[in-house]
Scaffold this motif. Structure first.
Motif, PDB file in Angstrom:
ATOM      1  N   THR A   1       0.851  -1.178   0.000  1.00 25.60           N
ATOM      2  CA  THR A   1       0.000   0.000   0.000  1.00 25.60           C
ATOM      3  C   THR A   1       0.895   1.240   0.000  1.00 25.60           C
ATOM      4  O   THR A   1       2.072   1.172   0.335  1.00 25.60           O
ATOM      5  CB  THR A   1      -0.935   0.050   1.221  1.00 25.60           C
ATOM      6  N   ASN A   2       0.295   2.345  -0.379  1.00 25.01           N
ATOM      7  CA  ASN A   2       1.026   3.599  -0.389  1.00 25.01           C
ATOM      8  C   ASN A   2       0.029   4.720  -0.120  1.00 25.01           C
ATOM      9  O   ASN A   2      -1.105   4.667  -0.611  1.00 25.01           O
ATOM     10  CB  ASN A   2       1.713   3.803  -1.743  1.00 25.01           C
ATOM     11  N   TYR A   3       0.437   5.702   0.654  1.00 25.43           N
ATOM     12  CA  TYR A   3      -0.463   6.794   1.020  1.00 25.43           C
ATOM     13  C   TYR A   3       0.199   8.146   0.797  1.00 25.43           C
ATOM     14  O   TYR A   3       1.422   8.284   0.955  1.00 25.43           O
ATOM     15  CB  TYR A   3      -0.852   6.703   2.502  1.00 25.43           C
ATOM     16  N   ALA A   4      -0.603   9.122   0.480  1.00 26.84           N
ATOM     17  CA  ALA A   4      -0.127  10.496   0.476  1.00 26.84           C
ATOM     18  C   ALA A   4       0.154  10.903   1.921  1.00 26.84           C
ATOM     19  O   ALA A   4      -0.544  10.477   2.849  1.00 26.84           O
ATOM     20  CB  ALA A   4      -1.168  11.411  -0.131  1.00 26.84           C
ATOM     21  N   ASN A   5       1.149  11.731   2.100  1.00 30.90           N
ATOM     22  CA  ASN A   5       1.501  12.171   3.459  1.00 30.90           C
ATOM     23  C   ASN A   5       0.321  12.855   4.147  1.00 30.90           C
ATOM     24  O   ASN A   5       0.156  12.747   5.365  1.00 30.90           O
ATOM     25  CB  ASN A   5       2.698  13.112   3.413  1.00 30.90           C
ATOM     26  N   SER A   6      -0.494  13.528   3.372  1.00 35.01           N
ATOM     27  CA  SER A   6      -1.600  14.292   3.947  1.00 35.01           C
ATOM     28  C   SER A   6      -2.693  13.412   4.552  1.00 35.01           C
ATOM     29  O   SER A   6      -3.502  13.902   5.347  1.00 35.01           O
ATOM     30  CB  SER A   6      -2.207  15.205   2.882  1.00 35.01           C
ATOM     31  N   VAL A   7      -2.722  12.136   4.186  1.00 37.01           N
ATOM     32  CA  VAL A   7      -3.776  11.261   4.702  1.00 37.01           C
ATOM     33  C   VAL A   7      -3.225  10.113   5.526  1.00 37.01           C
ATOM     34  O   VAL A   7      -3.998   9.345   6.117  1.00 37.01           O
ATOM     35  CB  VAL A   7      -4.650  10.693   3.558  1.00 37.01           C
ATOM     36  N   LYS A   8      -1.928   9.982   5.575  1.00 37.93           N
ATOM     37  CA  LYS A   8      -1.302   8.875   6.293  1.00 37.93           C
ATOM     38  C   LYS A   8      -1.712   8.903   7.765  1.00 37.93           C
ATOM     39  O   LYS A   8      -1.661   9.941   8.421  1.00 37.93           O
ATOM     40  CB  LYS A   8       0.215   8.958   6.144  1.00 37.93           C
ATOM     41  N   GLY A   9      -2.131   7.757   8.261  1.00 35.59           N
ATOM     42  CA  GLY A   9      -2.567   7.672   9.646  1.00 35.59           C
ATOM     43  C   GLY A   9      -4.047   7.942   9.831  1.00 35.59           C
ATOM     44  O   GLY A   9      -4.604   7.663  10.894  1.00 35.59           O
ATOM     45  N   ARG A  10      -4.689   8.501   8.818  1.00 39.70           N
ATOM     46  CA  ARG A  10      -6.124   8.787   8.896  1.00 39.70           C
ATOM     47  C   ARG A  10      -6.929   7.935   7.934  1.00 39.70           C
ATOM     48  O   ARG A  10      -8.081   7.582   8.218  1.00 39.70           O
ATOM     49  CB  ARG A  10      -6.380  10.269   8.595  1.00 39.70           C
ATOM     50  N   TYR A  11      -6.356   7.635   6.784  1.00 37.27           N
ATOM     51  CA  TYR A  11      -7.026   6.857   5.756  1.00 37.27           C
ATOM     52  C   TYR A  11      -6.430   5.454   5.693  1.00 37.27           C
ATOM     53  O   TYR A  11      -5.229   5.259   5.931  1.00 37.27           O
ATOM     54  CB  TYR A  11      -6.853   7.497   4.385  1.00 37.27           C
ATOM     55  N   THR A  12      -7.285   4.497   5.323  1.00 37.03           N
ATOM     56  CA  THR A  12      -6.834   3.123   5.123  1.00 37.03           C
ATOM     57  C   THR A  12      -7.438   2.589   3.836  1.00 37.03           C
ATOM     58  O   THR A  12      -8.664   2.630   3.664  1.00 37.03           O
ATOM     59  CB  THR A  12      -7.238   2.214   6.280  1.00 37.03           C
ATOM     60  N   ILE A  13      -6.583   2.087   2.959  1.00 44.84           N
ATOM     61  CA  ILE A  13      -7.058   1.464   1.733  1.00 44.84           C
ATOM     62  C   ILE A  13      -7.016  -0.046   1.920  1.00 44.84           C
ATOM     63  O   ILE A  13      -6.087  -0.584   2.535  1.00 44.84           O
ATOM     64  CB  ILE A  13      -6.217   1.904   0.502  1.00 44.84           C
ATOM     65  N   SER A  14      -8.034  -0.729   1.429  1.00 42.03           N
ATOM     66  CA  SER A  14      -8.090  -2.177   1.557  1.00 42.03           C
ATOM     67  C   SER A  14      -8.816  -2.762   0.356  1.00 42.03           C
ATOM     68  O   SER A  14      -9.466  -2.045  -0.406  1.00 42.03           O
ATOM     69  CB  SER A  14      -8.789  -2.580   2.861  1.00 42.03           C
ATOM     70  N   ARG A  15      -8.702  -4.076   0.253  1.00 44.43           N
ATOM     71  CA  ARG A  15      -9.282  -4.760  -0.893  1.00 44.43           C
ATOM     72  C   ARG A  15     -10.045  -5.973  -0.375  1.00 44.43           C
ATOM     73  O   ARG A  15      -9.532  -6.695   0.484  1.00 44.43           O
ATOM     74  CB  ARG A  15      -8.168  -5.187  -1.835  1.00 44.43           C
ATOM     75  N   ASP A  16     -11.236  -6.236  -0.872  1.00 47.13           N
ATOM     76  CA  ASP A  16     -11.988  -7.367  -0.374  1.00 47.13           C
ATOM     77  C   ASP A  16     -11.419  -8.666  -0.943  1.00 47.13           C
ATOM     78  O   ASP A  16     -10.589  -8.662  -1.848  1.00 47.13           O
ATOM     79  CB  ASP A  16     -13.476  -7.209  -0.696  1.00 47.13           C
ATOM     80  N   SER A  17     -11.856  -9.802  -0.399  1.00 42.83           N
ATOM     81  CA  SER A  17     -11.257 -11.088  -0.735  1.00 42.83           C
ATOM     82  C   SER A  17     -11.420 -11.444  -2.210  1.00 42.83           C
ATOM     83  O   SER A  17     -10.610 -12.176  -2.773  1.00 42.83           O
ATOM     84  CB  SER A  17     -11.860 -12.188   0.136  1.00 42.83           C
ATOM     85  N   SER A  18     -12.467 -10.934  -2.822  1.00 44.93           N
ATOM     86  CA  SER A  18     -12.652 -11.215  -4.246  1.00 44.93           C
ATOM     87  C   SER A  18     -11.766 -10.351  -5.117  1.00 44.93           C
ATOM     88  O   SER A  18     -11.658 -10.586  -6.323  1.00 44.93           O
ATOM     89  CB  SER A  18     -14.117 -10.985  -4.635  1.00 44.93           C
ATOM     90  N   LYS A  19     -11.173  -9.342  -4.493  1.00 43.71           N
ATOM     91  CA  LYS A  19     -10.283  -8.383  -5.184  1.00 43.71           C
ATOM     92  C   LYS A  19     -11.018  -7.466  -6.132  1.00 43.71           C
ATOM     93  O   LYS A  19     -10.383  -6.674  -6.823  1.00 43.71           O
ATOM     94  CB  LYS A  19      -9.174  -9.124  -5.957  1.00 43.71           C
ATOM     95  N   LYS A  20     -12.349  -7.578  -6.165  1.00 42.11           N
ATOM     96  CA  LYS A  20     -13.089  -6.744  -7.101  1.00 42.11           C
ATOM     97  C   LYS A  20     -13.502  -5.412  -6.515  1.00 42.11           C
ATOM     98  O   LYS A  20     -13.970  -4.539  -7.238  1.00 42.11           O
ATOM     99  CB  LYS A  20     -14.324  -7.502  -7.587  1.00 42.11           C
ATOM    100  N   GLU A  21     -13.364  -5.277  -5.199  1.00 39.78           N
ATOM    101  CA  GLU A  21     -13.800  -4.054  -4.553  1.00 39.78           C
ATOM    102  C   GLU A  21     -12.682  -3.504  -3.681  1.00 39.78           C
ATOM    103  O   GLU A  21     -12.049  -4.235  -2.926  1.00 39.78           O
ATOM    104  CB  GLU A  21     -15.057  -4.302  -3.720  1.00 39.78           C
TER     105      GLU A  21
END
Length: 131
Positions: free
Chosen positions: A59-79
């Motif tokens: 994963t990679n985050y912009a410094n402005s959102v690091k620690g506040r935002y979380t990106i994730s992917r569901d098990s099907s990888k479609k979402e």
């Protein structure tokens, strides 16, 4: 690949929102190996927010959102989800999801922050944060 983003809305500062991006296509493991979120505020250029690889390891985050935002992917990888916490008025923007293949053997790196790396784009969803 077609991408459909949703989940935007109006939230107060300090609140949370969760964005979703659903990918559809015949070969997502290749064409959506890389998925990311970008945002564009009024009068400003589009900027990178977060990115995730197919197997969720990277994963990679912009410094402005690091620690506040979380990106994730569901098990099907479609979402792909973007959980946004501790929202600030400066987070107000249209958020768009994007996807792209990753060339075989290409290591994960800061290139995922560049919008030119993304081949497919969805429509945006508006996030408004009030003070």
């Amino acid at each position: 690949v077609q991408l459909q983003a949703s989940g935007g809305g109006l939230e107060q500062a300090g609140g949370s929102l969760r964005l979703s991006c659903v990918a559809s296509g015949s070969n997502l493991i290749m064409d959506a190996a890389l998925m990311g979120w970008f945002r564009q505020a009024p009068g400003r250029e589009r900027e990178f927010v977060a990115a995730i690889g197919w197997f969720d390891v990277h994963t990679n985050y912009a410094n402005s959102v690091k620690g506040r935002y979380t990106i994730s992917r569901d098990s099907s990888k479609k979402e792909v989800y973007l959980q946004m916490n501790s929202l600030k008025p400066e987070d107000t923007a249209i958020y768009s999801c994007a996807a792209s293949p990753i060339a075989p053997g290409r290591p994960w790196g800061d290139y995922v922050k560049a919008d030119r790396e993304y081949r497919y784009w969805g429509q945006g969803t508006l996030v408004t944060v009030s003070s």
